[in-house]
Structure formats: structure tokens, C-alpha cells
Design a protein around this motif. Structure first.
Motif, short mmCIF file in Angstrom:
data_model
loop_
_atom_site.label_atom_id
_atom_site.label_comp_id
_atom_site.label_asym_id
_atom_site.label_seq_id
_atom_site.Cartn_x
_atom_site.Cartn_y
_atom_site.Cartn_z
N ALA A 29 105.09 67.72 -59.50
CA ALA A 29 106.24 66.97 -58.98
C ALA A 29 106.32 65.59 -59.62
N MET A 30 105.18 64.97 -59.88
CA MET A 30 105.17 63.66 -60.51
C MET A 30 105.68 63.74 -61.96
N LYS A 31 105.33 64.82 -62.65
CA LYS A 31 105.83 65.01 -64.02
C LYS A 31 107.35 65.17 -64.01
N ARG A 32 107.86 65.93 -63.03
CA ARG A 32 109.32 66.11 -62.93
C ARG A 32 110.01 64.77 -62.64
N ALA A 33 109.38 63.96 -61.80
CA ALA A 33 109.95 62.66 -61.48
C ALA A 33 109.97 61.75 -62.71
N ASP A 34 108.87 61.75 -63.45
CA ASP A 34 108.81 60.93 -64.66
C ASP A 34 109.86 61.37 -65.68
N ILE A 53 106.98 53.75 -57.65
CA ILE A 53 107.14 54.23 -56.28
C ILE A 53 107.82 55.59 -56.26
N ALA A 54 108.87 55.75 -57.07
CA ALA A 54 109.59 57.02 -57.12
C ALA A 54 108.67 58.17 -57.53
N THR A 55 107.83 57.92 -58.54
CA THR A 55 106.89 58.94 -58.99
C THR A 55 105.84 59.23 -57.92
N GLN A 56 105.36 58.19 -57.27
CA GLN A 56 104.36 58.37 -56.21
C GLN A 56 104.94 59.18 -55.05
N LEU A 57 106.17 58.88 -54.65
CA LEU A 57 106.80 59.62 -53.56
C LEU A 57 106.92 61.10 -53.89
N ALA A 58 107.23 61.39 -55.15
CA ALA A 58 107.30 62.79 -55.58
C ALA A 58 105.93 63.45 -55.47
N LEU A 64 111.58 65.65 -55.46
CA LEU A 64 112.19 64.53 -56.18
C LEU A 64 113.02 63.67 -55.24
N HIS A 65 113.61 64.29 -54.23
CA HIS A 65 114.50 63.57 -53.32
C HIS A 65 114.11 63.81 -51.87
N GLN A 343 114.29 55.36 -54.13
CA GLN A 343 114.88 56.67 -53.84
C GLN A 343 116.33 56.76 -54.31
N ARG A 344 117.07 55.67 -54.13
CA ARG A 344 118.48 55.67 -54.56
C ARG A 344 118.60 55.74 -56.08
N ILE A 345 117.68 55.09 -56.77
CA ILE A 345 117.66 55.19 -58.24
C ILE A 345 117.53 56.66 -58.64
N MET A 346 116.63 57.37 -57.98
CA MET A 346 116.39 58.77 -58.31
C MET A 346 117.60 59.66 -57.99
N SER A 347 118.30 59.37 -56.93
CA SER A 347 119.37 60.26 -56.48
C SER A 347 120.78 59.86 -56.92
N GLU A 348 120.98 58.57 -57.25
CA GLU A 348 122.35 58.12 -57.50
C GLU A 348 122.61 57.64 -58.93
N MET A 349 121.57 57.34 -59.67
CA MET A 349 121.77 56.77 -61.00
C MET A 349 122.15 57.87 -62.00
N ALA A 350 123.08 57.56 -62.89
CA ALA A 350 123.55 58.52 -63.88
C ALA A 350 122.50 58.76 -64.95
N THR A 351 122.53 59.98 -65.52
CA THR A 351 121.69 60.30 -66.68
C THR A 351 122.46 59.97 -67.94
#
Length: 360
Positions: A29-34, A53-58, A64-65, A343-351
Motif C-alpha cells: 500500500a505504501m508503494k501504491r501511495a508513493d 504522512i500520506a504514505t504512512q497512512l496507506a 490510499l484513501h 489526505q486531500r492531496i491524495m484524493s483531490e489533486m490532479a495527476t
């Protein structure tokens, strides 16, 4: 005596069983987050600790979310017999008075928790007063610890039981739907016990481990350091045995918070560590359960003198530094905002692909 030993073995077995449930982080899960963070429209690593923090939460949750919207700040409250030595600027009566303030919603932690959308749950694990309130979690084991300058704070059996209290509180809150926890404390005299714990577990001197707590003057500060040294010399805690350290120079709320940390980790929930007292509990939790460190998020760097050293001993890097030294869970409450930002960076930011932005 035989019955007490049997009870202690039973409690120890229960604690070891819970510690055994704390697993390493989910590496996949951490690899997917990274990878997801690398695909967002920003230079790699440019959001610093928010990305960490985002990677740790994963890794903690395996998602991821994750939905961490239900947040509880667990404020453990207890008194300390060492207060009779005059180590604090405030009298011991403040402990039960502040517990009632928490329950009425008027303390600093209540204000900051409301702002962060978190709930404060206050636990009486050892307040030297009879307290009654519909919202109070009453788990009193003693009316405060004994004076560590004269002998052990509590029995080994009580120390283990206090850790289990914290674990059981988290278990109930988890069943109620909470998925992120934070540590808070209340107990006049608890910086003295925390400094003693730090000095023993780090192998450092009482002088280096001691701060001014409630803001004591130079004369009382020197006296406080002498009392901590006396407590360590009198009790001779074994630094290789965290429960021995806890029972001899610790505190009931410190033990309870160590249990909160282990309980959160066992349920794969992040636990935000507040200031000096909470960090002493975190150091004990880490000594009892090495994997629990991975579930901790260091909220802030307190102005209490030895907090930086304490965080270094645990291996935590604080998110914020606002020159605070109140405790209660106030720094942890503020840190919730940064965790939500991650968390918002992970879920709302564009790729790069979705926004049509060229990669570097």
C-alpha cells in the motif's frame, strides 16, 4: 502473594497477546501511495511531510484513501504522589478541576478538537477525587500514584492493568466507529514522572531529561531535578524492563496512554502523539512493542526542555513547532488539520495525465 502473582501473569499474558497483534506497515500500500504521489502535478517530494504522512497512512490502513473522519483525542487523567515534594507550580487539586473543565468543553483541547472535528474522551484512570459525569470514562485504578521519591509509583500488576485500560478504551472507541486517535494528558506532577521515565530509558541524566513543566522558577526547578534523581536512586528501575520503569517512576495516565498507542496500532489506526507526557508514553509503548512506532505521528515539538530528545529517542519527527507546552492533546488536535491536508492531496489533486501537464 500466590494469587497476586497469578493475576499479574494473567494480565501480562493479555498485554502480550495485544502486542502480538501489532503488525508491520503494509509495504504494498505504501508503494501504491508513493506512485500516486509521483503522478500528481508537482515536483517529487515537494510537499514534504504531507507526502510522508500520506504514505504512512496507506501503510497503516492498507488503503490510499482511508476514511479517518471519526477522530478521538483520549485524555488520560491521574494524580501523582510526588506532588507532595513541591515539584509543580500548581496544586494537585487542579487535576480533578481540569477534568471537569474537559467534560464541560471549556479547556483548550476542547476548543481545538471542535475546530478539527474531533471528539475529546476523558478517562479517569487515577484522579485523587470522586468524579461523576455522564461523559467521563471512569477506569480508576488508584487515587493517584505513590510518591516516587520515597518508593515505587505503583505495583507491577497495576502498571500492566493501566496499560490494558488504554487498550480497552481504544477497543470500545474503535467499535464506536473511531478510526484515528490522539493522546492527551492531565495530571499535576506528570512532567516529573515523564522526565524520570526518559532519563531511565535513554540512559541520560535527570538534569538533561527535566524541564520546567508548569513554569516553575529556578529554585523549584533545581529541586525538581533533585527529586527525580532521588526517585531513580531510590527505586532503581530496570531500563531493560519497560513495565518495571513504569511501575517504579511512571504514572497511571502515562501507562494508560501507552495502552492507547498499542491499542490503536493493533487496530491499524494512526495515533497522533501530543507533547512531553504523551511522548514519554510513546517511548514506553515503543519499548514494549517496537512495531507501534510505525503507527505514531509526532504532532509538534513542545517547548518543554527535553521533548526534542524524547522524540529523537522514539524516532519521531514533529509536524509543527508553535512553542506550545500545554499538553492535554492540544498539539495533536492541531496536527489533525495537516493529516487531513495530506489526505486531500491524495484524493483531490490532479495527476499529470488528468490535468494535461507535462512531466519534468
Amino acid at each position: 502473594m500466590v494469587e497476586n502473582q497469578a493475576n499479574e501473569r494473567d494480565l501480562h499474558s493479555k498485554l502480550m497477546e495485544m502486542i502480538g497483534r501489532v503488525e508491520p506497515l503494509n509495504e504494498e500500500a505504501m508503494k501504491r501511495a508513493d506512485q500516486h504521489l509521483l503522478n500528481l502535478t508537482k515536483p517529487p517530494g515537494s510537499l514534504g511531510k504531507l507526502e510522508d504522512i500520506a504514505t504512512q497512512l496507506a501503510g497503516i490502513t492498507g488503503e490510499l484513501h482511508p476514511d479517518l473522519s471519526r477522530k478521538a483525542i483520549v485524555v488520560m487523567a491521574a494524580d501523582h504522589g510526588v506532588c507532595e515534594e513541591g515539584v509543580s507550580a500548581f496544586p494537585a487539586e487542579v487535576t480533578p478541576q481540569m477534568v471537569l473543565n474537559f467534560l464541560a468543553g471549556g479547556a483548550a483541547v476542547n476548543v481545538l478538537a471542535r475546530q478539527a472535528g474531533a471528539d475529546v474522551r476523558c478517562v479517569d484512570i487515577g484522579v485523587n477525587a470522586e468524579l461523576s459525569h455522564p461523559q467521563l470514562i471512569s477506569r480508576k485504578l488508584m487515587n493517584g500514584t505513590c510518591n516516587i521519591a520515597k518508593g515505587p509509583a505503583m505495583s507491577r500488576e497495576t502498571a500492566i492493568e493501566a496499560v490494558l485500560v488504554g487498550i480497552k478504551v481504544v477497543e470500545q472507541l474503535w467499535q464506536d466507529g473511531y478510526r484515528m486517535f490522539a493522546t492527551g494528558d492531565m495530571g499535576i506532577g506528570n512532567t516529573t514522572a515523564s522526565s524520570a521515565v526518559l532519563a531511565v530509558l535513554s540512559g541520560g541524566s535527570p538534569e538533561d531529561a527535566t524541564g520546567r513543566g508548569t513554569g516553575i522558577n529556578d529554585e523549584r526547578f533545581a529541586h525538581k531535578m533533585a527529586i527525580i534523581r532521588r526517585a531513580i536512586e531510590t527505586n532503581e528501575p530496570n531500563s531493560a524492563d519497560p513495565i518495571d520503569v513504569l511501575s517504579k517512576v511512571g504514572g497511571l495516565e502515562i501507562a494508560g496512554l501507552a495502552g492507547v498507542i498499542i491499542g490503536a496500532a493493533a487496530h491499524r489506526c494512526p495515533v497522533v502523539i501530543d507533547g512531553f507526557i504523551s511522548s514519554a508514553a510513546a517511548l514506553l509503548a515503543a519499548a514494549l512493542c517496537e512495531n507501534s512506532v510505525h503507527y505514531m505521528i509526532g504532532s509538534h515539538l513542545s517547548n518543554e526542555r527535553a521533548h526534542g530528545q524524547l522524540l529523537k529517542e522514539i524516532g519521531l519527527s514533529p509536524v509543527i513547532h508553535l512553542s506550545m507546552r500545554l499538553g492535554e492533546g492540544t498539539g495533536a488536535a492541531l496536527c489533525f488539520h495537516f493529516i487531513e491536508a495530506a489526505q486531500r492531496i491524495m484524493s483531490e489533486m490532479a495527476t499529470f495525465d488528468s490535468a494535461g501537464v507535462s512531466r519534468g
